[in-house]
Design an enzyme around this catalytic site. Structure first.
Site, PDB file in Angstrom:
ATOM      1  N   HIS A 259     -21.260  36.707 -18.962  1.00 52.39           N
ATOM      2  CA  HIS A 259     -19.853  36.420 -19.286  1.00 52.39           C
ATOM      3  C   HIS A 259     -19.163  37.685 -19.819  1.00 52.39           C
ATOM      4  CE1 HIS A 259     -16.620  33.667 -20.880  1.00 52.39           C
ATOM      5  NE2 HIS A 259     -16.461  34.679 -21.725  1.00 52.39           N
ATOM      6  N   GLU A 260     -19.792  38.307 -20.790  1.00 49.86           N
ATOM      7  CA  GLU A 260     -19.188  39.503 -21.393  1.00 49.86           C
ATOM      8  C   GLU A 260     -19.149  40.661 -20.396  1.00 49.86           C
ATOM      9  OE1 GLU A 260     -17.609  38.952 -24.021  1.00 49.86           O
ATOM     10  OE2 GLU A 260     -18.581  37.051 -24.544  1.00 49.86           O
ATOM     11  N   HIS A 263     -16.082  40.420 -18.411  1.00 48.58           N
ATOM     12  CA  HIS A 263     -14.937  41.012 -19.138  1.00 48.58           C
ATOM     13  C   HIS A 263     -14.979  42.542 -19.027  1.00 48.58           C
ATOM     14  CE1 HIS A 263     -13.107  37.572 -21.079  1.00 48.58           C
ATOM     15  NE2 HIS A 263     -14.215  37.204 -21.700  1.00 48.58           N
ATOM     16  N   GLU A 289     -10.161  36.135 -18.970  1.00 45.68           N
ATOM     17  CA  GLU A 289     -11.154  35.062 -19.031  1.00 45.68           C
ATOM     18  C   GLU A 289     -11.599  34.660 -17.625  1.00 45.68           C
ATOM     19  OE1 GLU A 289     -12.314  34.298 -21.902  1.00 45.68           O
ATOM     20  OE2 GLU A 289     -13.547  32.536 -21.440  1.00 45.68           O
TER      21      GLU A 289
END
Lengths: 492, 492
Positions: A259-260, A263, A289
């Protein structure tokens, strides 16, 4: 004109350095700072925040920008001047004393929230939240007295979005999500327990994560991976984007890191020509997001991905669980109290609930005193659940204590954008599923870089999305994505 | 007066925050920063350095201090005003353009030094060094045109010290060190090879270090321990002092961590009342080094210490080497080319060699062109060795490339102070050796805190030492310490 342009670019370079320093102070605070250093760190943060405020509100900058805004600029200069002037005007509208009051209030409210969490009791936090709501409403009025306050706050995170549009969109989505949930609840599989027991040392978890991040083309020499209580991503400079994860549960660590990394890839992909300008940032929080959720949900919780990756992973799963069961276990749908643990279907309902409450709080049609009842009533309606304690209900998120009103919707805007991208890619990249199975992410990343990342803040998020996928924010695509994925899991 | 006082304390608070930020930028650069982030980091450092320069040179600060210096202040205020004014006057004497030229020159010189190291050839570095010497001499003239330039540079690191005093002191010490070395070289043991082979995983090394740091009373919640190529200590705030070590060799990691912890204990022990003032720093670089060397050499290479600590350590040493041999192995005296690997006896000779050369370079009695020959001649004279390559000789240290003239002597001043402290403590604390054996360091640390650490920069280092141990800088104590320790090791 030339002199003014040179000046505003020089100021933006200083601002970039100050933002980078602020980011380092924040990153360090959450990763490596000794526990007792809070007070000196607060002093350091204050110095940097004051400098940014002073730099942004300097008359010379404002005057240079006003001159330039009347010049016949085109291309990058035009957008830089317009965006920076917009930002400068906003910051100048917030009186310094008001800003300091707001900062002080949210610091106190966050401490009160932590205290209330310890007591598992919303009551003591309510008066702090009331004050935050009041000040956020005032902030919105400072920023634009002619607009609905919640619209102003929403725009701080998602430029171009309105509460009217969002309410309509969320009303549609709510009905669909509840329908999908009811369909799933009616299946035999819904009540099946899939045992999932993964055993990996922390060093081993980190190895697996590293392997995946390299597959994702996250460059080692421009990033770092550290540990923090809550995983996050932060940009310190064009070649310095840092992510964190936590090692509590191997799958949690794995998905959080991915997820990170999503980003981080966004930040790293913004066009070099925008470096040290106001355009060297994401187009919106929702778009940011979308990138993290795309990699976490659409890629790393994808059946094709695990067809390729599971053989490498299976030896760490108790009983060597077969792929089918593992895939179902990591994609279980289950109504629950806590947003951060929610699955892809119910997450949206958690967000809609919060959106409706925060919108009404800022509108003044709901009082903080009634907010807990409103929360619990909506939980009953959307999930058929009633929180037994405040920590499982209205006290679970720190966002409002921190003054982040208008932030929650961006999570679901991100999910919608991510689904639009996924639907578009699977329809247009030949052999996309095979590439995902083979962890050959280069074509996908190239597309993301070209159509999303590189744009930075030079265009509105919805325009970027329309250009990239043919449509602005489109919840129907998200509903289609969810049905395509989950109905086979539960009825297949 | 009250208004001026409040003002100068407010400025010092801002300066503390800026120094802390600069320290964080530096710490991060050497520990966690992604490799490609150098350019944005340089921008960030520049912003902070410019702010510090502007803050220090602001007319309002200078005028407030001038007013206050004429007031009848006493106690802390008096010292703060005098010290800050002295510092402000100095910074104001360096023209901004000259300062920037100096910074640029040393950045380039350090890159040239690295390049020369790769080629193992002093020639290409020589012209850079010539320019650095020139600028450092000019800097000294800016700071105080009436003084011998080298005296000015020396004072930047060791206030109160003069080249005349140091030359006399080092001439004495040189004779004594060569004499001790010759005594040792004449013993049978000098040529004995003590096999020392330690095998510990990095995790295990870190455990042992942690154990030792806790024994040293280094507080976990005010410090951190990270990894860097060259171990260092840095203070970011009153409760934020960070150390590093490197894990190449277990004993190197252990002693380096203890050395840095000694530095950290000093910073952490400065009286709270000096926080956010110019007095919240070490009294001199030499005094700082005395604290690290005290813990590394006088404590952690002490026979008593290993009597208590070795049973815990022995299982990691190949063949379970007996204590006597282990103790001798970690205290071997051996003339060598490289300063950083030198033992307690020859280290001083390495320093004296560098002192004599850098003093003569700044005095202008030695040219850079002749420096290599001077180096090699002194190596022959003091060590009876001739460097085969430049990397083993004049190219080994980065200090001069970085403009650090007047820094080298502080290493040996540190060793002298450390020996004075050790001689004083063993003579005055009853059962001191037993406490060291039992790793009961509280009485020693209490003494250090009370007599050394707490003073901060409120007094000259030599005065602190005279008050604490009865004598200013006294090389005879160091010679006594070395003879007491090493003659028994080699003749015992």
């Amino acid at each position: 004109m030339k002199k003014n342009l040179a000046y505003i670019y020089a100021v933006q370079k200083d601002l970039s350095a100050l933002y980078g320093i602020g980011a380092l102070l924040g990153w360090d605070e959450r990763t490596h700072m000794p526990r007792k250093a809070v007070s000196s760190r607060a002093d350091q943060q204050k110095v940097i925040h004051d400098l940014i405020y002073d730099t942004m509100t300097a008359d010379k900058l404002f005057e240079s920008l006003q001159c330039l805004s009347n010049d016949s600029l085109t291309g990058k200069h035009r957008v830089v001047v317009d965006e920076l002037l917009k930002e400068v005007v906003k910051v100048r509208r917030i009186p310094r004393a008001f800003y300091q009051e707001l900062v002080k209030t949210v610091v106190m409210a966050q401490a009160a929230w932590e205290d209330a969490r310890r007591k598992n009791d919303f009551t003591s936090f309510a008066k702090h939240l009331t004050r935050v709501v009041e000040l956020k409403r005032q902030e919105a009025v400072h920023l634009d007295p002619d607009k609905r306050p919640y619209a102003v706050l929403l725009n701080e995170h998602e430029e171009g979005m309105t509460p009217e549009k969002l309410t309509e969109l969320f009303d549609y989505l709510k009905t669909e999500l509840i329908d999908i949930l009811n369909t799933i609840k009616a299946t035999a599989r819904f009540n099946e327990q899939v045992p999932l027991d993964i055993r990996m040392s922390q060093a081993r978890q980190k190895n697996v994560i590293d392997k995946m991040l390299r597959k994702m083309q996250l460059p080692r020499d421009r990033t770092s991976l550290d540990i923090s209580t809550h995983p996050f991503t932060i940009k310190l400079g064009a070649n310095d984007v840092r992510i964190t994860t936590r090692y509590i549960d191997p799958l949690d660590a794995f998905f959080a890191a991915i997820h990170e990394a999503g980003h981080a890839l966004y930040e790293l992909g913004i066009a070099k020509k925008y470096e040290n300008t106001i355009l060297f940032y994401a187009s919106s929080v929702g778009m940011h997001e979308s990138q993290s959720r795309f990699w976490e949900n659409m890629i790393a919780k994808n059946r094709s991905f695990w067809e390729g990756f599971y053989p490498y992973f299976q030896k760490h799963v108790a009983g060597g669980l077969p792929l089918d069961q593992f895939y179902r276990a990591i994609n279980q749908i289950k109504p629950s109290f806590i947003r951060v643990n929610a699955d892809e279907v119910t997450y949206g309902l958690h967000i809609i609930l919060r959106y409706e409450i925060e919108r009404d709080l800022i509108d003044g049609t709901l009082s903080v005193a009634d907010a807990k009842d409103a929360w619990n009533a909506k939980m009953k309606h959307y999930f058929d659940l009633t929180p037994a304690t405040d920590n499982d209900g209205i006290l679970q998120d720190v966002h409002w204590a921190g003054g982040a009103f208008g932030y929650f919707p961006t999570y679901t805007i991100g999910s919608i954008y991510a689904s639009q991208i996924y639907n578009h890619l699977t329809a247009t990249i030949p052999g996309c599923s095979d590439q995902i199975a083979a962890q050959q992410f280069k074509p996908i990343l190239s597309w993301l870089r070209k159509h999303i990342h590189s744009k930075g803040k030079s265009m509105l998020a919805e325009q970027i999305m329309a250009d990239a996928c043919g449509n602005g924010l489109d919840p129907k695509e998200f509903v289609k994505y969810l049905r395509d994925k989950y109905i086979p899991i539960y009825e297949g």
